[in-house]
Design a protein around this motif. Structure first.
Motif: not given
Length: 334
Positions: A65, A69, A101, A105, A109, A116, A119-120
């Motif tokens: 992850w 990002i 999920e 996120c 944030t 967000i 991130l989603i």
């Protein structure tokens, strides 16, 4: 409570009710003493190793992850914070399906200032890749255990009968598929302003842009390697725990792969933590592999139960740690 909140509450209650009903139906005739005896006779060295591998898988998922990002906004996300956010997300999923999920996120944030929405988008990419990996694992299971795979499929549907029908009606099937493709294209053009179709098109565009984003990452090789490694750890989690339980200790690696496939499909179901669906599918495949019904259901309960304990303990610890961190504030310019 608004109408939207009431609708969400009803959905949660219904999904939980279905999960509890499936679980009760599966285990209503199994004595608690049978489960206790199986637990006592298990080799807990293998089970503890399985739990360790499972924790390693969570770390790999968290590292993957962080590779996604890749943004200049907010504060860079460390592996530690990504791990805590992932575990919080898993904890929330135990209560509200799919909400985890968004929760993980939201955590980043608050602590790192990354939007967000961005991130989603990374989570959608993750889930798309996981779906691709699951399909690949299913194909691998088919190649490794082709005869068993076909035998199981034939118990659900008559494959020979379907094949004969398909051959005898091949022109009609091809024509029907062509008509269906034209109909879908027409509907997409005719109702392109419809909200539901817009959402579907937007979803698939997000997936495609997500795969394009992977190619632009600073470490795309690391992302794909971690994705493969993640599913390898999932398999090893299942394999080592099968070695620790007497009734499943003699399963081959190919058979355990089939069990993992069924368990993964069970976890996709929109119920809290795969409760009921995971147990039903894992028990079903084990029974087909010659394991007794009671032992199959107990195996499913043990592996799911140990994973639930990990998520509850690690998730609560991660939540306490992240809630103590201050909220991120944008540095003053100049």
């Amino acid at each position: 409570m608004g109408r939207k909140n009431i609708k969400q509450f009803i959905q949660i209650v219904i999904s939980l009710g279905i999960a509890v009903w499936i679980f009760w139906f599966l285990y209503k005739d199994i004595a608690f003493d049978s489960l206790l005896d199986q637990v006592k006779s298990s080799n807990w060295a293998w089970i503890l190793l399985s739990l360790s591998i499972s924790m390693l898988a969570y770390l790999v998922r968290s590292w993957r992850w962080t590779l996604l990002i890749d943004t200049e906004e907010g504060k860079p996300v460390s592996l530690t914070r990504a791990y805590h956010a992932v575990m919080i997300g898993n904890l929330v999923n135990m209560l509200i399906p799919r909400a985890g999920e968004v929760a993980r996120c939201g955590v980043l944030t608050r602590t790192n200032g990354v939007s967000i929405g961005y991130l989603i988008g990374t989570v959608i990419v993750e889930r798309s890749v996981d779906l691709l990996c699951l399909i690949s694992i299913i194909l691998l299971a088919f190649l490794v255990e082709k005869d068993l795979f076909l035998n199981l499929a034939s118990q659900l549907v008559d494959l020979r009968f379907l094949w004969q029908i398909a051959l005898s009606n091949l022109p009609i099937i091809i024509g029907g598929m062509a008509i269906l493709a034209l109909l879908i294209a027409y509907v997409l053009r005719r109702f392109r302003d419809n909200g539901l179709i817009n959402k579907a098109q937007h979803f698939f565009r997000e997936i495609l842009s997500g795969f394009n984003r992977i190619g632009r990452l600073s470490n795309p090789a690391g992302f794909w390697i971690s994705s493969i490694l993640l599913w390898f750890f999932y398999f090893m989690t299942m394999y080592t725990i099968s070695l620790g339980i007497p009734s499943t200790a003699n399963l081959s690696s190919g058979e355990v792969l089939l069990v993992m496939v069924m368990g993964s499909i069970g976890m996709i179901a929109p119920v809290q933590g795969g409760i009921g669906t995971f147990h039903a599918l894992v028990a079903f495949i084990l029974i087909q592999l010659g394991i007794s019904e009671v032992d199959g259901k107990i195996f499913a309960a043990i592996i799911h139960g140990t994973q639930v304990i990990i998520v509850l303990v690690a998730g609560l610890v991660s939540w306490l740690i992240m809630m103590k961190l201050p909220s991120w504030t944008k540095p003053a310019e100049g």
